[in-house]
Scaffold this motif. Structure first.
Motif, PDB file in Angstrom:
ATOM      1  N   GLU A  30      -7.117  -8.529  23.812  1.00  0.00           N
ATOM      2  CA  GLU A  30      -6.666  -7.877  23.414  1.00  0.00           C
ATOM      3  C   GLU A  30      -5.182  -8.182  22.716  1.00  0.00           C
ATOM      4  N   GLU A  31      -4.686  -9.320  22.782  1.00  0.00           N
ATOM      5  CA  GLU A  31      -3.323  -9.594  21.543  1.00  0.00           C
ATOM      6  C   GLU A  31      -3.470  -9.430  20.693  1.00  0.00           C
ATOM      7  N   GLU A  32      -4.716 -10.216  20.465  1.00  0.00           N
ATOM      8  CA  GLU A  32      -4.703 -10.574  19.043  1.00  0.00           C
ATOM      9  C   GLU A  32      -5.520  -9.153  18.347  1.00  0.00           C
ATOM     10  N   PHE A  33      -6.031  -8.409  18.592  1.00  0.00           N
ATOM     11  CA  PHE A  33      -6.678  -7.423  18.079  1.00  0.00           C
ATOM     12  C   PHE A  33      -5.473  -6.634  18.092  1.00  0.00           C
ATOM     13  N   ARG A  34      -4.496  -6.747  18.787  1.00  0.00           N
ATOM     14  CA  ARG A  34      -3.362  -5.939  18.387  1.00  0.00           C
ATOM     15  C   ARG A  34      -2.437  -6.297  17.766  1.00  0.00           C
ATOM     16  N   ALA A  35      -2.280  -7.066  17.507  1.00  0.00           N
ATOM     17  CA  ALA A  35      -1.033  -7.478  16.060  1.00  0.00           C
ATOM     18  C   ALA A  35      -2.178  -7.742  14.853  1.00  0.00           C
ATOM     19  N   ARG A  36      -3.472  -8.079  14.544  1.00  0.00           N
ATOM     20  CA  ARG A  36      -4.583  -7.781  13.844  1.00  0.00           C
ATOM     21  C   ARG A  36      -4.595  -6.015  13.249  1.00  0.00           C
ATOM     22  N   LEU A  37      -4.788  -5.636  13.907  1.00  0.00           N
ATOM     23  CA  LEU A  37      -4.357  -3.938  14.057  1.00  0.00           C
ATOM     24  C   LEU A  37      -3.011  -3.495  13.610  1.00  0.00           C
ATOM     25  N   GLN A  38      -1.908  -4.180  14.049  1.00  0.00           N
ATOM     26  CA  GLN A  38      -0.751  -3.854  13.456  1.00  0.00           C
ATOM     27  C   GLN A  38      -0.088  -4.626  11.680  1.00  0.00           C
ATOM     28  N   LEU A  42      -2.904  -4.894   9.624  1.00  0.00           N
ATOM     29  CA  LEU A  42      -3.225  -3.793   8.673  1.00  0.00           C
ATOM     30  C   LEU A  42      -2.734  -2.495   8.641  1.00  0.00           C
ATOM     31  N   MET A  43      -2.226  -1.982  10.097  1.00  0.00           N
ATOM     32  CA  MET A  43      -1.727  -0.921   9.425  1.00  0.00           C
ATOM     33  C   MET A  43      -0.038  -0.343   8.489  1.00  0.00           C
ATOM     34  N   GLN A  44       0.709  -1.883   9.261  1.00  0.00           N
ATOM     35  CA  GLN A  44       1.961  -2.293   8.112  1.00  0.00           C
ATOM     36  C   GLN A  44       1.121  -2.804   6.424  1.00  0.00           C
ATOM     37  N   ARG A  45       0.359  -3.398   6.279  1.00  0.00           N
ATOM     38  CA  ARG A  45      -0.547  -3.570   5.211  1.00  0.00           C
ATOM     39  C   ARG A  45      -0.035  -2.107   3.642  1.00  0.00           C
ATOM     40  N   ALA A  46      -1.525  -1.385   5.145  1.00  0.00           N
ATOM     41  CA  ALA A  46      -1.747   0.616   4.862  1.00  0.00           C
ATOM     42  C   ALA A  46      -0.020   1.419   4.309  1.00  0.00           C
ATOM     43  N   ASP A  47       0.414   0.436   4.739  1.00  0.00           N
ATOM     44  CA  ASP A  47       1.633   1.479   4.457  1.00  0.00           C
ATOM     45  C   ASP A  47       2.320   1.067   3.637  1.00  0.00           C
ATOM     46  N   ILE A  48       2.095  -0.386   3.120  1.00  0.00           N
ATOM     47  CA  ILE A  48       2.830  -1.110   1.915  1.00  0.00           C
ATOM     48  C   ILE A  48       2.323  -0.188   0.293  1.00  0.00           C
ATOM     49  N   ALA A  49       1.048   0.004   1.319  1.00  0.00           N
ATOM     50  CA  ALA A  49      -0.444   0.211  -0.014  1.00  0.00           C
ATOM     51  C   ALA A  49       0.435   1.951  -0.676  1.00  0.00           C
TER      52      ALA A  49
END
Length: 98
Positions: free
Chosen positions: A4-12, A14-21
């Motif tokens: 779950e911790e790895e999933f949350r880190a991966r999701l975070q 992805l969200m940061q990269r989406a914000d940058i895009a």
């Protein structure tokens, strides 16, 4: 298996990269004199994901048939003619998952 911790880190990430895009795209469009609220407009693929549509052809047919009003669609030529539409529900039979 991903924890779950790895999933949350991966999701975070992805969200940061989406914000940058989104920021980079908005800045580019502004430089070209195009103003589009990228939080209001989505690609056909993203629309399908958000509203649980199984394939993009369904949404493209809605656009062609006028179910999606012309003022709710645009094509961004600078991004390989990507089709965008407002992120709102067009048919009552479609359920919103997000």
């Amino acid at each position: 298996m991903e924890t779950e911790e790895e999933f949350r880190a991966r999701l975070q990430d992805l969200m940061q990269r989406a914000d940058i895009a989104i920021k980079e795209t908005s800045e580019y469009l502004l430089q070209q004199g195009i103003t589009i609220d990228m939080t209001e407009w989505v690609t056909v693929n993203e629309y399908c994901r958000r509203f649980g549509i199984e394939n993009t052809e369904t949404v493209m047919q809605w656009i062609e048939q006028g179910i999606v009003p012309e003022e709710d669609t645009t094509v961004i030529k600078e991004y390989n003619h990507v089709q965008m539409l407002r992120a709102r529900l067009y048919l009552k039979s479609v359920t919103h998952d997000a």
